[in-house]
Design a protein around this motif. Structure first.
Motif, PDB file in Angstrom:
ATOM      1  N   ASP A 205       2.069   7.354   4.720  1.00 35.88           N
ATOM      2  CA  ASP A 205       2.792   6.570   3.712  1.00 35.88           C
ATOM      3  C   ASP A 205       3.633   5.478   4.369  1.00 35.88           C
ATOM      4  N   GLU A 206       4.292   5.811   5.473  1.00 34.15           N
ATOM      5  CA  GLU A 206       5.124   4.848   6.199  1.00 34.15           C
ATOM      6  C   GLU A 206       4.263   3.709   6.758  1.00 34.15           C
ATOM      7  N   PHE A 207       3.112   4.051   7.316  1.00 36.57           N
ATOM      8  CA  PHE A 207       2.211   3.033   7.863  1.00 36.57           C
ATOM      9  C   PHE A 207       1.780   2.064   6.768  1.00 36.57           C
ATOM     10  N   LYS A 208       1.382   2.602   5.626  1.00 37.46           N
ATOM     11  CA  LYS A 208       0.943   1.734   4.522  1.00 37.46           C
ATOM     12  C   LYS A 208       2.103   0.872   4.024  1.00 37.46           C
ATOM     13  N   LYS A 209       3.281   1.461   3.956  1.00 35.87           N
ATOM     14  CA  LYS A 209       4.460   0.717   3.502  1.00 35.87           C
ATOM     15  C   LYS A 209       4.788  -0.434   4.453  1.00 35.87           C
ATOM     16  N   ASN A 210       4.627  -0.199   5.762  1.00 37.52           N
ATOM     17  CA  ASN A 210       4.989  -1.191   6.770  1.00 37.52           C
ATOM     18  C   ASN A 210       3.845  -2.122   7.175  1.00 37.52           C
ATOM     19  N   THR A 211       2.712  -1.999   6.496  1.00 40.33           N
ATOM     20  CA  THR A 211       1.556  -2.833   6.839  1.00 40.33           C
ATOM     21  C   THR A 211       1.028  -3.513   5.579  1.00 40.33           C
ATOM     22  N   PRO A 212       1.727  -4.538   5.111  1.00 40.36           N
ATOM     23  CA  PRO A 212       1.311  -5.195   3.867  1.00 40.36           C
ATOM     24  C   PRO A 212      -0.049  -5.883   3.968  1.00 40.36           C
ATOM     25  N   SER A 213      -0.525  -6.157   5.180  1.00 41.93           N
ATOM     26  CA  SER A 213      -1.819  -6.825   5.333  1.00 41.93           C
ATOM     27  C   SER A 213      -2.994  -5.933   4.918  1.00 41.93           C
TER      28      SER A 213
ATOM     29  N   TYR B  65      -5.109   2.803  10.772  1.00 39.90           N
ATOM     30  CA  TYR B  65      -5.008   3.356   9.420  1.00 39.90           C
ATOM     31  C   TYR B  65      -5.460   4.823   9.426  1.00 39.90           C
TER      32      TYR B  65
END
Length: 143
Positions: free
Chosen positions: A33-41, A21
């Motif tokens: 933003d992409e990381f947060k979007k692709n990491t729903p956990s 993160y």
């Protein structure tokens, strides 16, 4: 090789996700933003960041308000470097590379800067010593 060939997936942990993160933030707004979007956990069912990642946001905020940290984090992000050392090919990924400034940086997250960690070879030591970060940085410097 098993990871590269898709035969093995490394285990994940909350600590690893925490570090990913913070690293995603380091790469820039779009990557973050992409990381947060692709990491729903990372998020509760209500769409709020879990408390441990709120702590990561506080860590990021502290970095952003530290002039020295922001200075050493200037440069190209996630740069792959390779070399042959000791007759063996090596590959590393520098978190931040600033050749004009003559430096590289590697961002680490830790539960505590002062907590002592047990290492069977050297006894109680810092997380930097216990997890081999000194050797990692020495190898990166050589590469």
């Amino acid at each position: 090789m098993a990871k590269i060939n898709g035969e093995w997936t490394p285990p994940t942990s909350e600590a690893l996700l925490f570090g990913q993160y913070v690293h995603a933030w380091l790469e820039g707004e779009q990557a973050f933003d992409e990381f947060k979007k692709n990491t729903p956990s990372l998020f509760t069912q209500k769409g709020q960041l879990y408390k441990q990642y709120q702590l990561a946001d506080l860590m990021i905020e502290a970095i952003q308000h530290d002039d020295l940290c922001m200075f050493v984090l200037q440069g190209e992000k996630e740069v792959i470097v390779t070399a042959e050392l000791f007759g063996v090919p090596w590959k590393g990924k520098l978190d931040v590379y600033n050749p004009a400034g003559g430096r590289f940086s590697d961002l680490k997250t830790a539960r505590s800067l002062r907590e002592r960690v047990w290492d069977p070879e050297i006894g109680y030591c810092s997380f930097v010593e216990a997890y081999g970060y000194i050797a990692q940085m020495a190898l990166y410097a050589e590469i």
